[in-house]
Design an enzyme around this catalytic site. Structure first.
Site, PDB file in Angstrom:
ATOM      1  N   ASP A  28       0.895  -1.157   0.000  1.00 38.61           N
ATOM      2  CA  ASP A  28       0.000   0.000   0.000  1.00 38.61           C
ATOM      3  C   ASP A  28       0.935   1.208   0.000  1.00 38.61           C
ATOM      4  O   ASP A  28       1.664   1.444   0.973  1.00 38.61           O
ATOM      5  CB  ASP A  28      -0.881  -0.020   1.260  1.00 38.61           C
ATOM      6  N   SER A  67      -0.308  12.597 -15.230  1.00 37.95           N
ATOM      7  CA  SER A  67      -1.556  12.737 -15.986  1.00 37.95           C
ATOM      8  C   SER A  67      -1.438  14.001 -16.827  1.00 37.95           C
ATOM      9  O   SER A  67      -0.634  14.891 -16.494  1.00 37.95           O
ATOM     10  CB  SER A  67      -2.734  12.900 -15.006  1.00 37.95           C
ATOM     11  N   TYR A  91      -7.077  16.294  -7.320  1.00 37.93           N
ATOM     12  CA  TYR A  91      -6.302  15.358  -8.145  1.00 37.93           C
ATOM     13  C   TYR A  91      -5.231  16.115  -8.930  1.00 37.93           C
ATOM     14  O   TYR A  91      -4.043  15.770  -8.885  1.00 37.93           O
ATOM     15  CB  TYR A  91      -7.250  14.603  -9.076  1.00 37.93           C
ATOM     16  N   LYS A 104      -1.160  15.952  -8.775  1.00 36.43           N
ATOM     17  CA  LYS A 104      -0.354  15.561  -9.943  1.00 36.43           C
ATOM     18  C   LYS A 104       0.600  16.699 -10.343  1.00 36.43           C
ATOM     19  O   LYS A 104       1.732  16.449 -10.735  1.00 36.43           O
ATOM     20  CB  LYS A 104      -1.265  15.157 -11.116  1.00 36.43           C
TER      21      LYS A 104
HETATM   22  N1  LIG Z   1      -7.331   6.191 -16.497  1.00 39.85           N
HETATM   23  C1  LIG Z   1      -7.078   7.455 -16.807  1.00 39.85           C
HETATM   24  O1  LIG Z   1      -7.831   8.084 -17.567  1.00 39.85           O
HETATM   25  C2  LIG Z   1      -5.841   8.133 -16.292  1.00 39.85           C
HETATM   26  C3  LIG Z   1      -5.420   9.301 -16.955  1.00 39.85           C
HETATM   27  C4  LIG Z   1      -4.264   9.929 -16.514  1.00 39.85           C
HETATM   28  C5  LIG Z   1      -3.532   9.398 -15.485  1.00 39.85           C
HETATM   29  N2  LIG Z   1      -3.950   8.259 -14.860  1.00 39.85           N
HETATM   30  C6  LIG Z   1      -3.092   7.716 -13.800  1.00 39.85           C
HETATM   31  O2  LIG Z   1      -2.676   6.435 -14.195  1.00 39.85           O
HETATM   32  C7  LIG Z   1      -2.343   5.656 -13.042  1.00 39.85           C
HETATM   33  C8  LIG Z   1      -2.997   4.294 -13.150  1.00 39.85           C
HETATM   34  O3  LIG Z   1      -4.395   4.442 -13.174  1.00 39.85           O
HETATM   35  P1  LIG Z   1      -5.362   3.517 -14.050  1.00 39.85           P
HETATM   36  O4  LIG Z   1      -5.998   4.366 -15.054  1.00 39.85           O
HETATM   37  O5  LIG Z   1      -4.666   2.302 -14.485  1.00 39.85           O
HETATM   38  O6  LIG Z   1      -6.521   3.227 -12.971  1.00 39.85           O
HETATM   39  P2  LIG Z   1      -6.870   1.959 -12.067  1.00 39.85           P
HETATM   40  O7  LIG Z   1      -7.244   0.815 -12.933  1.00 39.85           O
HETATM   41  O8  LIG Z   1      -7.849   2.467 -11.056  1.00 39.85           O
HETATM   42  O9  LIG Z   1      -5.490   1.606 -11.382  1.00 39.85           O
HETATM   43  C9  LIG Z   1      -5.003   2.315 -10.285  1.00 39.85           C
HETATM   44  C10 LIG Z   1      -4.140   1.381  -9.502  1.00 39.85           C
HETATM   45  O10 LIG Z   1      -3.616   2.101  -8.379  1.00 39.85           O
HETATM   46  C11 LIG Z   1      -3.826   1.295  -7.242  1.00 39.85           C
HETATM   47  N3  LIG Z   1      -3.838   2.027  -6.000  1.00 39.85           N
HETATM   48  C12 LIG Z   1      -4.681   3.002  -5.574  1.00 39.85           C
HETATM   49  N4  LIG Z   1      -4.360   3.375  -4.330  1.00 39.85           N
HETATM   50  C13 LIG Z   1      -3.298   2.606  -3.954  1.00 39.85           C
HETATM   51  C14 LIG Z   1      -2.520   2.510  -2.785  1.00 39.85           C
HETATM   52  N5  LIG Z   1      -2.749   3.287  -1.720  1.00 39.85           N
HETATM   53  N6  LIG Z   1      -1.500   1.619  -2.747  1.00 39.85           N
HETATM   54  C15 LIG Z   1      -1.247   0.827  -3.810  1.00 39.85           C
HETATM   55  N7  LIG Z   1      -1.963   0.860  -4.941  1.00 39.85           N
HETATM   56  C16 LIG Z   1      -2.977   1.745  -5.003  1.00 39.85           C
HETATM   57  C17 LIG Z   1      -5.131   0.565  -7.492  1.00 39.85           C
HETATM   58  O11 LIG Z   1      -5.203  -0.562  -6.635  1.00 39.85           O
HETATM   59  P3  LIG Z   1      -6.534  -1.117  -5.952  1.00 39.85           P
HETATM   60  O12 LIG Z   1      -7.019  -2.162  -6.909  1.00 39.85           O
HETATM   61  O13 LIG Z   1      -6.047  -1.668  -4.666  1.00 39.85           O
HETATM   62  O14 LIG Z   1      -7.481   0.043  -5.807  1.00 39.85           O
HETATM   63  C18 LIG Z   1      -4.915   0.190  -8.961  1.00 39.85           C
HETATM   64  O15 LIG Z   1      -4.107  -0.954  -9.082  1.00 39.85           O
HETATM   65  C19 LIG Z   1      -2.792   6.484 -11.844  1.00 39.85           C
HETATM   66  O16 LIG Z   1      -1.665   7.126 -11.272  1.00 39.85           O
HETATM   67  C20 LIG Z   1      -3.745   7.501 -12.454  1.00 39.85           C
HETATM   68  O17 LIG Z   1      -3.796   8.683 -11.698  1.00 39.85           O
HETATM   69  C21 LIG Z   1      -5.094   7.620 -15.239  1.00 39.85           C
END
Ligand SMILES: NC(=O)c1ccc[n+]([C@@H]2O[C@H](COP(=O)([O-])OP(=O)(O)OC[C@H]3O[C@@H](n4cnc5c(N)ncnc54)[C@H](OP(=O)(O)O)[C@@H]3O)[C@@H](O)[C@H]2O)c1
Length: 275
Positions: free
Chosen positions: A59, A138, A151, A155
């Site tokens: 975590d 992001s 957020y 970031k």
């Molecule tokens: N999707 C988008 O549109 C988007 C766009 C720009 C940037 N991002 C960034 O991309 C990254 C990955 O996001 P994603 O889109 O792949 O979304 P996601 O599927 O929700 O993945 C996020 C991951 O982060 C984990 N996480 C959250 N809090 C945590 C903690 N305290 N300790 C360890 N793991 C934790 C989640 O684990 P759990 O399963 O345990 O919750 C999940 O594995 C993030 O940094 C997000 O801000 C996303």
């Protein structure tokens, strides 16, 4: 052998795919997630790709657990070549709708956790004179967006920290970078923290959510974003700033002239030229 990648947040989304992709490039991947009971999808994707992953619990907001993990990996396996700070969480709310605890939670996961992990891997990377620290930020790390106050603030903060660190770390052979995705199809939207009802902001929030749904209808796949993350982490070419898609580059271009981060580093590098 110094060919180890440590990546956070690999239970879903782009982190899951980036972990598999790094392993496909031959790295020993320590794929971390806060609940290893959620490793099924990752293990399945690894099996399909024909790679093995070293899945461990982390975590990221638990700084002591992160310190124990980095020490354990370095003692068991050797130096970490690549750190990918991927774990993150969104928040859909304007300032008045946010409690300070919610703002702090956004900082904890999106800012302080990557900072802590960077600090933990830096001593080894510095001593070995090599390493990469890549943080998934992001387009919201460069362009502030409505109902993303906490957020985007977090970031922006992590981008500022990493950009400040970059020219010092590179003097010791360590490449510090960020990668900025735009909309990516993952669990991100459903995992985002949301306010109960919009109050005076209801109509604006509805308009924002409708616009966001449109953007996510054309989202980049998590596989494609994961490949972009792995490619940035392993690139021979060093850049401070990457985007995971051409759309993301256009997006940050609204706010940044310096979309690859080179101009800022060229500007600040001479400040530490002596010595
Ligand atoms: N999707 C988008 O549109 C988007 C766009 C720009 C940037 N991002 C960034 O991309 C990254 C990955 O996001 P994603 O889109 O792949 O979304 P996601 O599927 O929700 O993945 C996020 C991951 O982060 C984990 N996480 C959250 N809090 C945590 C903690 N305290 N300790 C360890 N793991 C934790 C989640 O684990 P759990 O399963 O345990 O919750 C999940 O594995 C993030 O940094 C997000 O801000 C996303």
């Amino acid at each position: 052998m110094n060919d180890i990648a440590l990546i956070t947040g690999t239970s879903s989304g782009m982190g899951l795919h980036a972990a598999v992709e790094l392993a496909r490039h031959g790295l020993h991947v320590v794929a971390t997630m806060r609940d290893t009971g959620k490793a099924g999808a990752l293990r399945e994707a690894a099996a399909v790709a024909g790679v093995e992953l070293d899945v461990r619990a982390l975590d990221v907001v638990d700084h002591e657990a992160a310190a124990r993990l980095v020490a354990e990996v370095e003692a068991e396996l050797g130096g970490i070549r690549v750190l990918v700070n991927n774990a993150g969480q969104g928040s859909v709310a304007t300032a008045e709708q946010l409690t300070m605890a919610q703002i702090q939670a956004q900082l904890d996961v999106n800012y302080l956790a990557p900072v802590n992990l960077a600090k933990l891997v830096l001593p080894g990377m510095r001593e070995r004179g090599t390493g990469r620290i890549l943080t998934v930020t992001s387009v919201g790390g460069a362009v502030g967006q409505p109902f993303a106050d906490a957020y985007c603030g977090a970031k922006f903060a992590v981008e500022g920290f990493m950009q400040s660190l970059a020219v010092v770390a590179e003097r010791f052979g360590v490449g510090v970078s960020v990668i900025e995705p735009a909309a990516v199809a993952s669990a991100f939207v459903e995992n985002a923290v949301r306010p109960e009802g919009g109050g005076p902001y209801g109509a604006l929030l509805d308009a924002y959510i409708a616009r966001t749904a449109g953007a996510f209808a054309n989202a980049q796949t998590a596989e494609s974003a994961g490949s972009a993350i792995a490619a940035a982490a392993l690139a021979d070419e060093y850049r401070f700033r990457w985007q995971s898609s051409e759309g993301a580059t256009r997006f940050v271009g609204v706010s940044l002239a310096d979309t690859d981060g080179g101009a800022v580093l060229d500007f600040t590098r001479p400040w530490i030229a002596a010595g």
